[in-house]
Scaffold this motif. Structure first.
Motif, PDB file in Angstrom:
ATOM      1  N   ASP A 200       0.909  -0.866  -0.150  1.00 52.10           N
ATOM      2  CA  ASP A 200       0.205   0.219  -0.167  1.00 52.10           C
ATOM      3  C   ASP A 200       0.849   1.366   0.276  1.00 52.10           C
ATOM      4  N   ALA A 201       2.376   0.870   0.675  1.00 56.01           N
ATOM      5  CA  ALA A 201       2.535   2.182   0.352  1.00 56.01           C
ATOM      6  C   ALA A 201       4.085   1.940  -0.412  1.00 56.01           C
ATOM      7  N   ALA A 202       4.136   1.219  -1.087  1.00 62.88           N
ATOM      8  CA  ALA A 202       5.649   0.491  -1.550  1.00 62.88           C
ATOM      9  C   ALA A 202       4.499   1.624  -3.504  1.00 62.88           C
ATOM     10  N   ALA A 203       4.018   0.749  -3.485  1.00 66.62           N
ATOM     11  CA  ALA A 203       3.373   0.918  -4.680  1.00 66.62           C
ATOM     12  C   ALA A 203       3.095   2.684  -5.247  1.00 66.62           C
ATOM     13  N   HIS A 204       3.032   3.596  -4.057  1.00 60.85           N
ATOM     14  CA  HIS A 204       2.947   5.262  -4.212  1.00 60.85           C
ATOM     15  C   HIS A 204       4.266   5.773  -3.550  1.00 60.85           C
ATOM     16  N   GLY A 205       5.062   4.965  -3.481  1.00 65.64           N
ATOM     17  CA  GLY A 205       6.476   5.562  -2.676  1.00 65.64           C
ATOM     18  C   GLY A 205       6.064   6.405  -1.786  1.00 65.64           C
ATOM     19  N   LEU A 206       6.095   5.925  -0.772  1.00 69.59           N
ATOM     20  CA  LEU A 206       6.123   6.168   0.629  1.00 69.59           C
ATOM     21  C   LEU A 206       6.830   4.896   1.306  1.00 69.59           C
ATOM     22  N   HIS A 207       7.450   5.306   2.356  1.00 64.46           N
ATOM     23  CA  HIS A 207       8.228   4.590   3.433  1.00 64.46           C
ATOM     24  C   HIS A 207       7.185   4.154   4.630  1.00 64.46           C
ATOM     25  N   SER A 208       7.148   3.178   4.643  1.00 64.30           N
ATOM     26  CA  SER A 208       6.876   2.028   5.308  1.00 64.30           C
ATOM     27  C   SER A 208       7.258   0.481   5.957  1.00 64.30           C
ATOM     28  N   ALA A 209       7.796   0.299   6.931  1.00 61.20           N
ATOM     29  CA  ALA A 209       8.286  -1.179   7.512  1.00 61.20           C
ATOM     30  C   ALA A 209       7.687  -2.086   6.906  1.00 61.20           C
ATOM     31  N   ARG A 210       8.891  -3.025   6.127  1.00 64.05           N
ATOM     32  CA  ARG A 210       8.353  -4.487   5.894  1.00 64.05           C
ATOM     33  C   ARG A 210       7.643  -5.383   6.341  1.00 64.05           C
ATOM     34  N   GLN A 211       6.331  -5.952   6.241  1.00 65.95           N
ATOM     35  CA  GLN A 211       5.387  -6.479   6.750  1.00 65.95           C
ATOM     36  C   GLN A 211       5.363  -7.843   6.394  1.00 65.95           C
ATOM     37  N   ARG A 212       5.559  -8.810   7.335  1.00 65.48           N
ATOM     38  CA  ARG A 212       5.346 -10.617   6.706  1.00 65.48           C
ATOM     39  C   ARG A 212       4.354 -10.397   6.137  1.00 65.48           C
ATOM     40  N   THR A 213       3.688 -11.501   5.572  1.00 69.17           N
ATOM     41  CA  THR A 213       2.144 -12.058   4.780  1.00 69.17           C
ATOM     42  C   THR A 213       2.112 -13.085   5.992  1.00 69.17           C
ATOM     43  N   TYR A 214       0.353 -13.358   6.526  1.00 69.73           N
ATOM     44  CA  TYR A 214       0.341 -14.643   7.044  1.00 69.73           C
ATOM     45  C   TYR A 214      -0.119 -15.966   5.741  1.00 69.73           C
ATOM     46  N   ASP A 215      -0.191 -16.771   5.757  1.00 71.38           N
ATOM     47  CA  ASP A 215      -1.307 -17.587   5.028  1.00 71.38           C
ATOM     48  C   ASP A 215      -2.252 -17.620   5.716  1.00 71.38           C
ATOM     49  N   VAL A 216      -3.443 -17.247   5.369  1.00 72.14           N
ATOM     50  CA  VAL A 216      -4.498 -17.914   6.426  1.00 72.14           C
ATOM     51  C   VAL A 216      -5.314 -19.483   5.653  1.00 72.14           C
ATOM     52  N   CYS A 217      -6.132 -19.611   6.394  1.00 72.86           N
ATOM     53  CA  CYS A 217      -6.493 -20.795   6.033  1.00 72.86           C
ATOM     54  C   CYS A 217      -8.229 -20.315   5.492  1.00 72.86           C
ATOM     55  N   PHE A 218      -9.006 -20.674   4.854  1.00 74.52           N
ATOM     56  CA  PHE A 218     -10.689 -20.095   5.132  1.00 74.52           C
ATOM     57  C   PHE A 218     -11.275 -21.090   4.131  1.00 74.52           C
ATOM     58  N   LYS A 219     -12.430 -21.136   4.939  1.00 75.58           N
ATOM     59  CA  LYS A 219     -13.197 -21.957   4.497  1.00 75.58           C
ATOM     60  C   LYS A 219     -14.508 -21.761   3.311  1.00 75.58           C
ATOM     61  N   SER A 220     -14.192 -22.811   2.227  1.00 77.00           N
ATOM     62  CA  SER A 220     -15.124 -22.049   0.995  1.00 77.00           C
ATOM     63  C   SER A 220     -16.579 -21.472   1.730  1.00 77.00           C
ATOM     64  N   THR A 221     -16.973 -22.503   1.968  1.00 76.45           N
ATOM     65  CA  THR A 221     -18.772 -21.993   2.241  1.00 76.45           C
ATOM     66  C   THR A 221     -19.206 -20.965   3.568  1.00 76.45           C
ATOM     67  N   ASP A 222     -17.720 -19.663   4.081  1.00 78.41           N
ATOM     68  CA  ASP A 222     -17.522 -19.009   4.644  1.00 78.41           C
ATOM     69  C   ASP A 222     -17.745 -17.574   3.210  1.00 78.41           C
ATOM     70  N   LEU A 223     -16.317 -18.065   2.239  1.00 78.92           N
ATOM     71  CA  LEU A 223     -16.464 -17.097   1.523  1.00 78.92           C
ATOM     72  C   LEU A 223     -17.648 -17.002   0.493  1.00 78.92           C
ATOM     73  N   TRP A 224     -17.959 -17.973  -0.007  1.00 76.38           N
ATOM     74  CA  TRP A 224     -19.411 -17.814  -0.914  1.00 76.38           C
ATOM     75  C   TRP A 224     -20.171 -19.026  -0.566  1.00 76.38           C
ATOM     76  N   SER A 225     -20.555 -18.441   0.292  1.00 72.82           N
ATOM     77  CA  SER A 225     -22.014 -19.148   0.706  1.00 72.82           C
ATOM     78  C   SER A 225     -23.107 -19.731  -0.195  1.00 72.82           C
ATOM     79  N   GLY A 226     -23.697 -20.956  -0.561  1.00 72.65           N
ATOM     80  CA  GLY A 226     -24.944 -21.335  -1.195  1.00 72.65           C
ATOM     81  C   GLY A 226     -23.585 -22.127  -1.814  1.00 72.65           C
ATOM     82  N   ALA A 227     -23.827 -23.049  -3.182  1.00 75.00           N
ATOM     83  CA  ALA A 227     -23.661 -23.725  -4.111  1.00 75.00           C
ATOM     84  C   ALA A 227     -22.303 -23.677  -4.508  1.00 75.00           C
TER      85      ALA A 227
END
Length: 204
Positions: free
Chosen positions: A158-185
């Motif tokens: 969000d900062a790097a794309a705009h030439g802003l300085h911000s601390a580096r940070q990690r990403t987390y592998d987050v596991c979602f349930k498909s039925t939570d993301l898209w209810s129904g079929a």
């Protein structure tokens, strides 16, 4: 930013064909891909600036363009914005008016205080609506999932794309349930998304 580029999880586009595995179909596609890689390597622009330039394409232009036509649009837009050449010089060399991406939206730096997170934590993706570049698919906004892994630290997009300085940070592998993301079929499945630290709040 939400836009036509963020199609993850949307329906109606048909199946992905496993038959066409060729990365390139025309010589110019290899050439513009190499040019873009060289410009990133020489720090003319970074990958987040590149991604944001594609996001800024007019939706009609984006949908009509091939993958490498989008690469081309990002390259020439950023070269004009960086002062490598002018619009007039570009149009003269191309022999026609070249459509460019629209102006950049404002970016943001990360909050200084982030929650302590660890593998096994249940988290929720914040309900952030950001005008500038963001590396979080819209389908995951507001959804809860389980942290199952973590990466090394990267530039905050969000900062790097705009030439802003911000601390580096990690990403987390987050596991979602498909039925939570898209209810129904939908079939029951685990959906793994790499989510930057700033986009997450801890539930438990």
């Amino acid at each position: 930013m939400d836009g036509i580029h963020d199609l993850g999880g949307r329906q109606g586009f048909g199946k992905v064909s496993p038959e066409d595995r060729e990365a390139f179909h025309e010589y110019w596609e290899k050439k513009i891909n190499a040019i873009s890689g060289r410009l990133v390597g020489q720090s003319v622009y970074n990958m987040d600036e590149y991604r944001h330039a594609i996001e800024r394409m007019d939706p009609r232009h984006y949908m009509a363009a091939s993958y490498y036509e989008r690469v081309y649009t990002a390259v020439v837009t950023l070269c004009v914005e960086k002062g490598i050449f002018t619009v007039e010089e570009l149009d003269s060399a191309a022999g026609e008016s070249v459509p460019l991406a629209g102006p950049a939206k404002p970016g943001r730096v990360a909050e200084s205080e982030l929650p302590v997170l660890a593998i096994g934590d249940t988290v929720r993706v914040k309900m952030d609506f950001v005008g500038g570049h963001v590396r979080m698919p819209a389908y995951a906004r507001g959804m809860a999932g389980l942290i199952v892994g973590q990466s090394p630290e990267y530039p905050f997009p969000d900062a790097a794309a705009h030439g802003l300085h911000s601390a580096r940070q990690r990403t987390y592998d987050v596991c979602f349930k498909s039925t939570d993301l898209w209810s129904g079929a939908v079939e029951e499945a685990d959906v793994h998304v790499g989510v930057f630290h700033s986009y997450l709040e801890k539930i438990s």
